[in-house]
Design an enzyme around this catalytic site. Structure first.
Site, short mmCIF file in Angstrom:
data_model
loop_
_atom_site.label_atom_id
_atom_site.label_comp_id
_atom_site.label_asym_id
_atom_site.label_seq_id
_atom_site.Cartn_x
_atom_site.Cartn_y
_atom_site.Cartn_z
N THR A 148 6.11 -6.92 -1.36
CA THR A 148 5.05 -5.89 -1.29
C THR A 148 5.01 -5.02 -2.55
O THR A 148 3.94 -4.74 -3.09
CB THR A 148 5.29 -4.99 -0.05
OG1 THR A 148 5.33 -5.83 1.10
CG2 THR A 148 4.20 -3.96 0.11
N ARG B 275 2.97 -16.20 1.64
CA ARG B 275 3.63 -14.91 1.38
C ARG B 275 4.64 -15.04 0.23
O ARG B 275 4.85 -14.11 -0.53
CB ARG B 275 4.36 -14.42 2.64
CG ARG B 275 3.44 -14.14 3.81
CD ARG B 275 2.95 -12.72 3.85
NE ARG B 275 4.00 -11.75 3.99
CZ ARG B 275 3.77 -10.43 4.06
NH1 ARG B 275 2.52 -9.96 3.99
NH2 ARG B 275 4.76 -9.58 4.19
N GLU C 133 -6.52 -11.59 11.91
CA GLU C 133 -7.20 -11.22 10.66
C GLU C 133 -8.35 -12.18 10.35
O GLU C 133 -9.41 -11.77 9.89
CB GLU C 133 -6.20 -11.16 9.51
CG GLU C 133 -5.25 -9.97 9.67
CD GLU C 133 -4.15 -9.88 8.62
OE1 GLU C 133 -3.46 -8.84 8.61
OE2 GLU C 133 -3.96 -10.83 7.84
N LYS D 242 -7.69 -7.90 -3.25
CA LYS D 242 -8.11 -6.51 -3.05
C LYS D 242 -8.97 -6.05 -4.24
O LYS D 242 -9.03 -6.73 -5.28
CB LYS D 242 -6.87 -5.64 -2.89
CG LYS D 242 -5.99 -6.02 -1.69
CD LYS D 242 -4.82 -5.05 -1.60
CE LYS D 242 -3.72 -5.55 -0.70
NZ LYS D 242 -2.60 -4.60 -0.64
N TYR E 103 -5.85 -2.66 8.74
CA TYR E 103 -4.49 -2.13 8.54
C TYR E 103 -4.00 -1.31 9.73
O TYR E 103 -3.12 -0.47 9.56
CB TYR E 103 -4.45 -1.29 7.26
CG TYR E 103 -4.29 -2.11 5.99
CD1 TYR E 103 -3.27 -3.05 5.84
CD2 TYR E 103 -5.16 -1.93 4.91
CE1 TYR E 103 -3.12 -3.80 4.68
CE2 TYR E 103 -5.01 -2.68 3.74
CZ TYR E 103 -3.97 -3.61 3.63
OH TYR E 103 -3.82 -4.34 2.47
N ARG F 116 2.25 -11.19 -7.31
CA ARG F 116 2.48 -9.76 -7.58
C ARG F 116 3.49 -9.56 -8.70
O ARG F 116 3.37 -8.63 -9.51
CB ARG F 116 2.93 -9.06 -6.30
CG ARG F 116 1.81 -8.87 -5.28
CD ARG F 116 2.37 -8.40 -3.95
NE ARG F 116 1.35 -8.06 -2.98
CZ ARG F 116 1.60 -7.95 -1.68
NH1 ARG F 116 2.81 -8.18 -1.20
NH2 ARG F 116 0.62 -7.63 -0.84
N ASN G 110 -1.32 -3.66 -5.58
CA ASN G 110 -0.60 -4.94 -5.61
C ASN G 110 -1.51 -6.16 -5.41
O ASN G 110 -1.06 -7.24 -5.09
CB ASN G 110 0.58 -4.92 -4.63
CG ASN G 110 0.14 -4.76 -3.20
OD1 ASN G 110 -1.05 -4.71 -2.89
ND2 ASN G 110 1.11 -4.69 -2.29
N HIS H 48 -3.58 -9.49 -0.46
CA HIS H 48 -3.06 -9.39 0.91
C HIS H 48 -2.88 -10.79 1.47
O HIS H 48 -3.69 -11.68 1.21
CB HIS H 48 -4.05 -8.62 1.80
CG HIS H 48 -3.73 -8.75 3.25
ND1 HIS H 48 -2.80 -7.95 3.88
CD2 HIS H 48 -4.17 -9.62 4.20
CE1 HIS H 48 -2.70 -8.32 5.15
NE2 HIS H 48 -3.52 -9.32 5.37
N PHE I 140 0.73 6.63 3.69
CA PHE I 140 -0.23 6.10 2.72
C PHE I 140 -1.45 5.45 3.37
O PHE I 140 -2.32 4.92 2.68
CB PHE I 140 0.46 5.11 1.77
CG PHE I 140 1.16 3.98 2.48
CD1 PHE I 140 0.46 2.86 2.91
CD2 PHE I 140 2.54 4.03 2.71
CE1 PHE I 140 1.10 1.81 3.56
CE2 PHE I 140 3.19 2.99 3.36
CZ PHE I 140 2.47 1.88 3.79
P1 ADP Z 1 2.20 -6.48 2.59
O1 ADP Z 1 0.82 -6.26 1.97
O2 ADP Z 1 3.16 -7.06 1.59
O3 ADP Z 1 2.13 -7.25 3.89
P2 ADP Z 1 2.61 -4.00 4.13
O4 ADP Z 1 1.89 -4.63 5.29
O5 ADP Z 1 3.91 -3.33 4.37
O6 ADP Z 1 2.81 -5.04 2.93
O7 ADP Z 1 1.65 -2.90 3.48
C1 ADP Z 1 0.28 -3.14 3.34
C2 ADP Z 1 -0.18 -2.59 2.02
O8 ADP Z 1 0.02 -1.17 2.00
C3 ADP Z 1 0.62 -3.07 0.81
O9 ADP Z 1 0.19 -4.33 0.35
C4 ADP Z 1 0.34 -1.98 -0.19
O10 ADP Z 1 -0.95 -2.15 -0.78
C5 ADP Z 1 0.28 -0.75 0.69
N1 ADP Z 1 1.57 -0.04 0.68
C6 ADP Z 1 2.71 -0.44 1.27
N2 ADP Z 1 3.72 0.46 1.03
C7 ADP Z 1 3.15 1.44 0.29
C8 ADP Z 1 3.64 2.65 -0.28
N3 ADP Z 1 4.90 3.02 -0.12
N4 ADP Z 1 2.78 3.41 -0.99
C9 ADP Z 1 1.50 3.04 -1.16
N5 ADP Z 1 0.96 1.91 -0.65
C10 ADP Z 1 1.78 1.12 0.07
#
Ligand code: ADP
Length: 160
Positions: A102, A96, A137, A20, A60, A113, A123, A126, A68
């Site tokens: 996450t 993963r 994707e 990212k 997303y 991470r 973080n 992705h 968010f």
């Molecule tokens: P991952 O990226 O681990 O698959 P998710 O699909 O749940 O996680 O979320 C996508 C992205 O949204 C996360 O990588 C993070 O950048 C962001 N995100 C997730 N939860 C939050 C939160 N509570 N506040 C802000 N950003 C969030």
């Protein structure tokens, strides 16, 4: 009859991995790419792109009800993203694991991470969360002709 390496190639799993904008700006590209490379996975597509907000919303879309969502899409479209496809046995699930939880405050040390990020909104990376998502994707970010199939000399040492 297929040769061993062709069998591998036909069965190999692929996942979508993106560094990212925070990871790119922090100069973490080589650190992150090398973790996938050293593990034994094979890079089959890579490009640097600045996605539009509309594109980020597509990427997303599963999260559109989350509070968010808008901030996340603004962030993903705020600068260059390194989009990649990695190939290897079990790469979706294990990728993963390499990435970690996450929320970096809960990611294990040793994960990307866990070692390199602090808060959930930054973080750095992705990774697709399952086979269907990986397929969608990869198709969203890459055209089929951008995916490069090739045999690496190391494969026989990685898979036996
Ligand atoms: P991952 O990226 O681990 O698959 P998710 O699909 O749940 O996680 O979320 C996508 C992205 O949204 C996360 O990588 C993070 O950048 C962001 N995100 C997730 N939860 C939050 C939160 N509570 N506040 C802000 N950003 C969030």
């Amino acid at each position: 009859m297929l040769q061993d390496q062709e069998v591998h190639a036909a069965e190999m799993e692929r996942t979508f991995i993106a560094i990212k904008p925070d990871g790119v700006q922090r100069g973490l590209i080589s650190e992150i790419v090398s973790r996938f490379e050293r593990k034994g996975y094979k890079l089959v597509a890579i490009k640097l792109v600045v996605p539009s907000k509309q594109f980020a919303e597509k990427h997303y879309h599963d999260l559109k009800e989350r509070p968010f969502f808008s901030g996340l899409c603004d962030f993903l479209s705020s600068g260059p993203v390194l989009a990649m496809v990695w190939e290897g046995e079990g790469v979706i699930k294990y990728g993963r694991k390499l990435i970690g939880a996450t929320d970096p405050s809960k990611s294990e040390p040793g994960t990307i991470r866990g070692d390199l990020a602090v808060v959930v909104g930054r973080n750095i990376i992705h990774g697709s969360d399952g086979p269907e998502t990986a397929k969608d994707e990869i198709a969203l970010w890459f055209q089929p002709k951008e995916l490069v199939s090739y045999t690496s000399n190391e494969e026989k040492w990685i898979y036996g």
